[in-house]
Design an enzyme around this catalytic site. Structure first.
Site, mmCIF file in Angstrom:
data_model
loop_
_atom_site.group_PDB
_atom_site.id
_atom_site.type_symbol
_atom_site.label_atom_id
_atom_site.label_comp_id
_atom_site.label_asym_id
_atom_site.label_seq_id
_atom_site.Cartn_x
_atom_site.Cartn_y
_atom_site.Cartn_z
ATOM 1 N N ASP A 11 -36.985 -35.626 -16.631
ATOM 2 C CA ASP A 11 -37.848 -36.810 -16.567
ATOM 3 C C ASP A 11 -37.445 -37.736 -17.703
ATOM 4 O OD1 ASP A 11 -39.139 -35.746 -14.473
ATOM 5 O OD2 ASP A 11 -41.008 -35.281 -15.518
ATOM 6 N N ASP A 130 -43.386 -35.996 -1.482
ATOM 7 C CA ASP A 130 -44.391 -35.220 -2.201
ATOM 8 C C ASP A 130 -45.460 -34.820 -1.196
ATOM 9 O OD1 ASP A 130 -42.979 -35.725 -4.503
ATOM 10 O OD2 ASP A 130 -44.229 -37.409 -5.129
#
Lengths: 253, 216
Positions: A11, A130
């Protein structure tokens, strides 16, 4: 024989790695390029950067990271996060990304996947999905980090974006993400078996058995994980040896 | 003399340039690597690299859109015998024809057709994406010192189409995904790989260095 892939994911925010990265022999744990080089040496099969930069003005730092990584690591690099326009894709590819992952923009406008694949080729268009369990054997797409429901069925959506030209699906179980209890295997298997393109399983990895299960039972082509690698719990090499020891075809070059 | 990577608007050339620079440096060759869309530059190049990402017809169109580029490639590669390396779609363009979406004429330097990848197993995912090994079909300088076979080094592939050469002699290496397909083709001073050497770490850098040392 085609090998199963292990993909560490970083990330990145404003050009720095967020969430701790704790490698041995790393001078600067916050520099994504240094982390990428460590993973490169360790035999990662691909790398994934997820950009979580909040403001658009800071986006340039990501391009710098991508460019410096592509100069140092000769392995495929996928970049995702905030990809909304064809220009976003072009800029990332020119900076050195090999694949670009599209998430919310694909949910909001599925034709965007088609335009992207036509323009740049399916091989570089990954659609990130997702999904969250909403009933027995039913998963739906959520956006905004799993907070916003869309009512869209995950399997139907995956099939649709593949028909529009997505070359790969990155499937994250929102129920499992961060839990370290393993992939949502029924979800992974259901989506993978419903599409013709490769699937990367993500969300929930806590140990090496989970990686094996993702490929063997989830029918994924690749497994993505973050924390088990970042904190030095396991090296990429250990993970791949372990998977090979359980009968999976792994690249151990 | 300079190594020219042909820039005709196809995909990610940045990493190709960097990989060729690294291979040249690590192997003590010190060859200058340039990215160029100028056909004139091909005349003074020691080696020519044609990368390619995307669809066959788009890449062919990209080459055509640079005035004089196809002619300059013919001159440098076919007449002057400069070592040439086509990568992925750059390799497919060597064929007589491409059959992706429509029929498109290739450069025709190695007889054959580029057709949809045929695995013979509907459970296998398309594109063929990821790491796979090479089986050497005939000895070639490009593979010098590179372990091949099931326990050899791996190369990174991402493709949905395959090059089917008219002559099996054109296949320097094959790779098996359900069925074997040509993963390196070549003749004389011309080679092409279906995989991406610039993304293939150890195997890729060794193969690029072999190409840079090649004096066919």
């Amino acid at each position: 024989m085609l090998k199963s892939r292990v993909i560490p994911c970083l990330d990145v925010k404003d050009g720095r790695v967020v969430k701790g990265v704790n490698f041995v022999d790393l001078r600067d744990a916050g520099d994504p390029v240094e982390s990428a080089m460590v993973y490169d040496k360790a035999g990662a099969d691909e790398l994934c950067f997820l950009d979580i930069t909040a403001s658009h003005e800071n986006r340039g730092t990501l391009l710098d990271v991508v460019q410096r990584t592509a100069e140092a690591c000769f392995m495929p690099l996928t970049v995702g996060g905030g990809v909304r326009t064809l220009d976003d894709i072009r800029t990332l590819l020119l900076a050195g990304a090999d694949k670009v992952s599209i998430n919310t923009a694909a949910v909001n406008d599925r034709e965007f996947v088609k335009r992207a694949a036509e323009k740049f080729g399916s091989q570089c268009i990954v659609v990130a999905i997702d999904a969250k369990s909403v009933a027995a054997e039913r998963w739906e797409i959520f956006t905004h980090g799993g907070r916003r429901a869309t009512g869209i069925d995950a399997v139907e959506f995956a099939q649709e974006v593949v028909s529009l030209g997505a070359g790969e699906i990155l499937l994250t179980s929102m129920d499992r993400d961060g839990t370290r209890v393993g992939f949502d295997l029924p979800l992974t298997r259901l989506v993978s078996d419903s599409i013709s393109v490769p699937l990367i399983a993500s969300g929930g990895v806590g140990n090496l058995d989970h990686l094996v299960a993702g490929i063997r039972d989830g029918h994924a082509s690749a497994v993505l994980a973050a924390s088990i690698f970042h904190f030095g719990e396991f090296t990429i090499g250990e993970a791949k040896q372990f998977m090979a020891g359980h009968g999976l075809n792994m690249r151990l070059d | 003399m300079t190594v020219t990577i042909v820039d005709y608007g196809s995909g990610n050339l940045h990493s190709a340039v960097k990989a060729f620079e690294r291979a040249s440096r690590e192997h003590g060759l010190d060859l200058p690597i340039q990215l160029s869309s100028d056909p004139e530059q091909l005349r003074t190049s020691s080696h020519i690299v044609l990368p390619g990402v995307g669809a066959f017809a788009d890449c062919r169109r990209g080459l055509e859109e640079i005035p004089g580029m196809v002619e300059a490639l013919h001159e440098a590669v076919l007449h002057q015998g400069r070592p040439f390396f086509g990568i992925c779609v750059g390799m497919q363009l060597l064929a007589t024809r491409g059959h992706e979406h429509q029929v498109t004429q290739g450069l025709g330097w190695i007889g054959g057709d580029v057709v949809a990848l045929e695995t013979g197993d509907q459970d296998l995912k398309i594109p063929h994406m990821g790491w796979n090994t090479l089986d050497e079909k005939r000895p070639h300088h490009l593979l010098d010192g590179i372990p091949t076979g099931e326990n050899g080094l791996n190369a990174y592939f991402v493709h949905s189409y395959q090059f089917v050469p008219d002559s099996t002699a054109s296949a320097i290496a094959t790779t098996t995904y359900g069925k074997p397909f040509a993963s390196i083709v070549g003749r004389d001073n011309i080679v092409g790989s279906q995989f991406h050497p610039e993304k293939s770490q150890k195997l890729g850098l060794a193969l690029i260095a072999n190409f840079l040392r090649w004096r066919p």
